[in-house]
Enzyme design. Structure first.
Site, PDB file in Angstrom:
ATOM      1  N   LYS A  95       0.840  -1.193   0.000  1.00 41.34           N
ATOM      2  CA  LYS A  95       0.000   0.000   0.000  1.00 41.34           C
ATOM      3  C   LYS A  95       0.877   1.245   0.000  1.00 41.34           C
ATOM      4  O   LYS A  95       1.878   1.308   0.721  1.00 41.34           O
ATOM      5  CB  LYS A  95      -0.923  -0.019   1.224  1.00 41.34           C
ATOM      6  N   SER A 170      -9.519   2.336   2.529  1.00 42.44           N
ATOM      7  CA  SER A 170      -8.606   3.098   1.699  1.00 42.44           C
ATOM      8  C   SER A 170      -7.523   2.243   1.022  1.00 42.44           C
ATOM      9  O   SER A 170      -6.794   2.731   0.174  1.00 42.44           O
ATOM     10  CB  SER A 170      -7.916   4.176   2.556  1.00 42.44           C
ATOM     11  N   SER A 194      -9.962   0.126   6.733  1.00 42.04           N
ATOM     12  CA  SER A 194      -9.343   0.247   5.418  1.00 42.04           C
ATOM     13  C   SER A 194      -8.662  -1.004   4.893  1.00 42.04           C
ATOM     14  O   SER A 194      -8.254  -1.040   3.733  1.00 42.04           O
ATOM     15  CB  SER A 194      -8.350   1.413   5.409  1.00 42.04           C
TER      16      SER A 194
END
Length: 440
Positions: A95, A170, A194
């Protein structure tokens, strides 16, 4: 760069703001004292510059549209440092709120765009030491502050089940890449859901560890008490395997308060559901204005599958679950404002490793591009409460609702991550595994 000492006018304004009652003579004396103290800031900066590492020369590529049909890659690469280990041969996406030295980092935001880290995050070092191949940075939402997949400066991330639908956020790119088979595993971050929201949307396994189990060092924070990093994978076994690599103290993260942290999550994974007691939280369903009957029904079917597999299941009432989102809202609003905005990403004078380059780069970017920061939306009524409490939580695909995945979330006691994964594995075995998106 050297600091400019405050003028007498600056000090008079500060003294007035704090009602210190200083006259012109007092202010002149303080100005002389402060001018000497400012030199310490310059000295500390010189000390750091003399010892800071240079970023390694690591190759990377900007993806083209043809190779990035989901909009999920930020940059791609091929990084391997160990030829064997528990993750040898596994392709891992990171990420883009997590530092990989020498690779561009944007955290989905114009305020961070252009930053090149000099260090690997602790979790990145552990993945590489375990034999993993890092294949790129996965797109994430703007400063990781959205439960959708539409706020990243690089553009929206598309759901591999239906490219017109949200991939969740996210950790939007992380889940989309794993679901589509473009990565075997991915690292995600979870402050309000997330890891779990995009996993539920895309049909992957996502595990938010017990708070502090996995070091957050080298990842862009939102607020210390709700920051988590965790695995996103296709199977529960891979989630347990990856968590074993990620977990444990690194001596640099103040979130890791427990002296002894488990690192083995494979032992007992195949223990099945028999003998386990599972409580179904009634307040997690039929939430006015939020719950979808098809999703609720899909999850209840999954719960019955666990009961058939031998688990003892009963419904309980947990009224605080509905209030948990309000508690999270206060922490996420005040805490993120204090740490992520006013603190430029870091709580000052707390134990732990800081990245001064990231702090400075983001501080400049926030001043220049603050107007471009996204409006945020969290679909977090069920996920956010467990970021506040720090309990481990695993989401697994419960089935399809309206042709799209729905997630079953399993929550356990603190440091009982192995129990969450055992239940998830029992469900995975009972249904024969989880499907991939059509065409993947």
């Amino acid at each position: 760069m050297p600091l400019t000492p405050p003028t007498n006018e600056d000090l008079a304004e500060i003294a007035g703001r704090y009602r210190l009652g200083l006259g012109p003579g007092d202010i002149e004396q303080f100005r002389e004292i402060i001018a000497g103290a400012v030199a310490s800031y310059d000295a500390v900066e010189r000390l750091y510059e003399a010892s800071r590492p240079e970023p390694p020369d690591r190759p990377y590529r900007w993806p083209d549209a043809a190779g990035n049909e989901l909009g999920a890659w930020y940059v791609t690469t091929e990084l391997t440092t160990a030829s064997d280990g528990p993750l040898a041969g596994r392709r891992v996406a990171i990420k883009d709120n997590i530092e990989v030295a020498g690779l561009p980092m944007m955290n989905g935001s114009a305020t961070v765009e252009g930053f090149i880290p000099r260090r690997d995050a602790s979790v990145v070092t552990r993945l590489l030491d375990a034999g993993a191949t890092i294949t790129g940075k996965a797109v994430c939402e703007d400063l990781c502050f959205s439960g959708g997949s539409h706020t990243s400066r690089s553009g929206p991330v598309r759901n591999p089940w239906d490219r017109s639908r949200s991939a969740g956020g996210s950790s939007s790119g992380s889940a989309a890449l794993v679901a589509a088979g473009h990565a075997d595993m991915a690292l995600g971050g979870d402050q309000g859901g997330s890891v779990r929201i995009p996993s539920a949307y895309c049909g992957t396994v996502g595990h938010k560890p017990t708070h502090g189990l996995v070091p957050y060092t080298g990842a862009f924070p939102i607020e210390n008490t709700i920051d988590h990093l965790g695995p996103i994978t296709r199977t529960v076994h891979d989630a347990a395997l990856m968590l074993g690599v990620l977990a444990g103290r690194d001596g640099l993260d103040p979130r890791q308060r427990a002296e002894h942290l488990p690192t083995d999550f494979l032992t007992g994974l195949e223990g099945g559901a028999a003998g386990l007691r599972i409580a179904v939280v009634a307040e997690g369903f039929r939430i006015p204005g939020l719950s979808q009957p098809g999703v609720d029904g899909c999850v209840h079917d999954a719960i019955r599958t666990l009961e058939t597999a031998g688990a003892s299941v009963r419904e309980i009432s947990l009224p605080w679950h509905r209030d948990g989102l309000h508690v999270w809202n206060v922490i996420a609003t005040d805490g993120a404002t204090n740490q992520m905005i006013d603190g430029n990403g870091y709580g000052m004078n707390a134990p732990g490793l800081y990245d001064p380059e990231l702090i400075g780069h983001y501080a400049r970017g926030r001043r220049e591009h603050g107007a471009q920061m996204s409006e945020s939306l969290k679909l977090t009524a069920n996920t956010a409460p467990f970021d506040v409490t720090g309990h481990p939580a695993t989401t697994v695909p419960a089935g399809l609702s309206g042709g799209l995945p729905a997630g079953l979330m399993i929550v356990g006691r603190h440091l009982a991550d192995h129990t969450c994964l055992r239940v998830a594995r029992a469900f995975e075995n009972a249904v024969g595994g989880f499907p991939a998106p059509p065409g993947y």
